[in-house]
Write an enzyme that holds these catalytic residues in place. Sequence first.
Site, PDB file in Angstrom:
ATOM      1  N   GLU A 107       5.895  -3.750 -53.936  1.00 23.19           N
ATOM      2  CA  GLU A 107       7.267  -3.388 -54.266  1.00 23.19           C
ATOM      3  C   GLU A 107       8.207  -4.599 -54.169  1.00 23.19           C
ATOM      4  O   GLU A 107       9.035  -4.814 -55.033  1.00 23.19           O
ATOM      5  CB  GLU A 107       7.706  -2.282 -53.289  1.00 23.19           C
ATOM      6  CG  GLU A 107       9.172  -1.953 -53.300  1.00 23.19           C
ATOM      7  CD  GLU A 107       9.552  -1.060 -54.471  1.00 23.19           C
ATOM      8  OE1 GLU A 107       8.640  -0.666 -55.217  1.00 23.19           O
ATOM      9  OE2 GLU A 107      10.747  -0.790 -54.634  1.00 23.19           O
ATOM     10  N   ASP A 108       8.059  -5.383 -53.118  1.00 24.45           N
ATOM     11  CA  ASP A 108       9.090  -6.389 -52.811  1.00 24.45           C
ATOM     12  C   ASP A 108       8.674  -7.844 -52.987  1.00 24.45           C
ATOM     13  O   ASP A 108       9.495  -8.729 -52.808  1.00 24.45           O
ATOM     14  CB  ASP A 108       9.553  -6.229 -51.347  1.00 24.45           C
ATOM     15  CG  ASP A 108      10.137  -4.856 -51.078  1.00 24.45           C
ATOM     16  OD1 ASP A 108      10.653  -4.256 -52.026  1.00 24.45           O
ATOM     17  OD2 ASP A 108      10.051  -4.392 -49.933  1.00 24.45           O
ATOM     18  N   HIS A 136       8.226  -5.359 -39.705  1.00 26.26           N
ATOM     19  CA  HIS A 136       8.245  -3.962 -40.150  1.00 26.26           C
ATOM     20  C   HIS A 136       6.849  -3.443 -40.515  1.00 26.26           C
ATOM     21  O   HIS A 136       6.382  -2.469 -39.920  1.00 26.26           O
ATOM     22  CB  HIS A 136       9.257  -3.785 -41.285  1.00 26.26           C
ATOM     23  CG  HIS A 136       9.120  -2.493 -42.034  1.00 26.26           C
ATOM     24  ND1 HIS A 136       9.349  -1.268 -41.449  1.00 26.26           N
ATOM     25  CD2 HIS A 136       8.744  -2.230 -43.314  1.00 26.26           C
ATOM     26  CE1 HIS A 136       9.128  -0.315 -42.346  1.00 26.26           C
ATOM     27  NE2 HIS A 136       8.756  -0.877 -43.484  1.00 26.26           N
ATOM     28  N   ASP A 188      15.705  27.385 -21.729  1.00 23.39           N
ATOM     29  CA  ASP A 188      14.475  26.590 -21.784  1.00 23.39           C
ATOM     30  C   ASP A 188      14.747  25.157 -22.236  1.00 23.39           C
ATOM     31  O   ASP A 188      14.458  24.761 -23.344  1.00 23.39           O
ATOM     32  CB  ASP A 188      13.412  27.251 -22.661  1.00 23.39           C
ATOM     33  CG  ASP A 188      13.974  27.707 -23.997  1.00 23.39           C
ATOM     34  OD1 ASP A 188      15.202  27.614 -24.183  1.00 23.39           O
ATOM     35  OD2 ASP A 188      13.190  28.134 -24.843  1.00 23.39           O
TER      36      ASP A 188
HETATM   37 MN    MN Z   1       8.407   0.001 -45.546  1.00 28.17          MN
END
Ligand code: MN
Length: 742
Positions: free
Chosen positions: A98-99, A69, A280
């Site tokens: 964060e993780d 990711h 269009d």
């Molecule tokens: Mn992320």
Amino acid sequence: MATTAAIPKYNLNDDQEKKLILREYRALLRGLKPKLKPGDKELLRHAFEMAADAHKTMRRKSGEPYILHPLAVARICVEEIGLGVRSTICALLHDTVEDTDITLEDIEREFGGEIARIVDGLTKISTVIDVNASQQAENFKKILLTLTDDPRVILIKLSDRLHNMRTLDSMKREKQLKIASETVYVYAPLAHRMGLYNIKTEMEDLAMKYLEPEAYREIARKLAETKRERSRYINEFIKPIKEKLDHTSFPFEIYGRPKSIHSIWNKMKKKAVAFEEVYDLFAIRVLLDVPQELEKEACWKVYSFITDEYTPAPERLRDWLSAPKSNGYEALHTTVMGPQGKWVEVQIRTKRMNEIAEKGLAAHWKYKEGATDESRFDKWFQQIREVLNDKDNDSIDFLQDFKTTFLAEEIYVYTPKGDVKMLPVNSTALDFAFAIHSMVGAQCIGAKVNHKLVPISHKLRSGDQVEIITSAKQKPNDGWLDIVVTAKAKSKIKDALKEEKRKVADEGKYTLQRKLEQSGAAFNQHNVDVLTVFYKLPSPLDLYYQISIKAIDLKELKEFQILGDKLEPPKPVKPVEHKVEVQTVKPSKDTELIIFGESSDKIVYTLANCCKPIPGDDVFGFVTTGKGLTIHRTNCPNATKLLSNYGHRIVKTKWAKNKEISFLTGLKIVGLDDVGVIHKITNLISGEMKININAMTIEAKEGLFHGNVKVYVHDKEELEELVDYLKKLPGIETVDRYDAEA
Ligand code: MN
């Protein structure tokens, strides 16, 4: 693995996984190659290894190793936005704080303060998700403060969001809906504002895939079905143009490009047409490779090739060469009549313009020619900061205000001294006044736009020169909230209204004190609370306010019991007690009506003071002790309270036609001051309409006038007719009814 059923669709062994991760990393480096300076490669490697190690035990919902990711996010930053080495490092590390166990201090130590600050900003954004709405708005606000310090935070966040949208399939349905709606609501407009057209379009399409799966699949299917037919048409259209372009010296590309599913769907909804009727479905794009100094000339040359061949619709010509859009977009657009009489949109741009259209803000920095574009974004960020710093701003309204103020395209208007102010599209003279200063806004009574007098609600256009007219007597009112679009003006008006309400309430407080003491009760917390509860108001302040504006007249105070100096709520009133002369009427039955207003009428009734109804208004009767029937307008400020609390005392009523009795009502007229305006108004009212004027005051100042006229009308119809005629008089801006005191 023991069972086959539980294995996710992702099933590589460790070696294969390692190879895949390295392949992704190398692809990332390839994209960055032209930008690498000595030492950069080592830094990147370090960031990659740090992130890979920190995430090594984690997997995404799809089963993939998590590090894929951040790698994908970094590739979007590099390949689709054109960001550089430092941003790539931040993208690789964006989820670590964060993780994982990695701290901001670790990052600062390894990569320095700049990168740590950006990662910090990114970390704060991820905490926005999964909290309640107001908390989310509050956080979003805090985050934007960080964002505006370094726009790279937004750009990396958009890449992160784009990758999450691309891999949304493995999420639970509930999560998909939440992420997809958040994306359309905030991130796609943000991408658009930053000039990232491709990312914006892809986000919208992906969101639609989850939010409107059926419509999405249907359009995608029809696009696929009509693809061959479309390419045949495009080739036919391009052929003669291509021949001409071949004879010029500059390299070019010309191709047809399908419009996004989301934009086709929008068109279908907006025009209420079927897919087949959207003309269009694609645009023809001509890309030129010419030096910057020849761009304009070359684009117009191509324009003339095209319009020599096909007839253009002149009103569809968009020249964003001379005046680029506020998000930096440059191009020449035209719509021409192609073969078989079909309208076709043609977009002409150079490679440089194309890069700006795709990579937005980042490309601007690359091509930095003159300071204009950069300072444009700087101004934008400056304004965001201003509103964010306003502590009283209600955070629940904030997201909406933010969207209308900062994600809309903006206009540029000038002060009389030539200073430029940037405002969102649809801003009014009043917004401009507040943009100058909150006092100027609060006292604004009108404006001169390009030397012409206009009301405060006048919508401004780019290039307008605006001079604000103020009066010390002016005060903001509720209606102003509907006139302004900027967050700053809204919050200042709300502040002023709150302050005003407090002042008015002070008078009501005094009245209440007097009335309580007259009735033998004390003015104390207990009694005030009893009344507040009785009138179902949210706070004593509201009680004082309602008393002050006479929405509550405290007549019901007589029905209260007083024990010592304590007030107790009245016992429920039995309807039979009242000797209202309407024995035939059973209030509970809707079919029976009291017809009143006729001179032969025996019914005792009074018109409520709080709303002063006149014949023709929607009304209801309220049975009061001693006074018979009181007639209120259904939109009376007290109506909800009466209807919900005293259902048994409500009588349905209707007006009878009556031409003998007339009723006093007031009109507030606002308009541009002009010779003879008073004469015109009086002539219309008493001359043409033969309506009696009871009183009239006119106050004119600096070109605007405010008139109060009290008139005797027979019914609502007559009043409405009068209002209509008044509005048609030249120069009259607004005519509003108010409840005149006799
Ligand atoms: Mn992320």
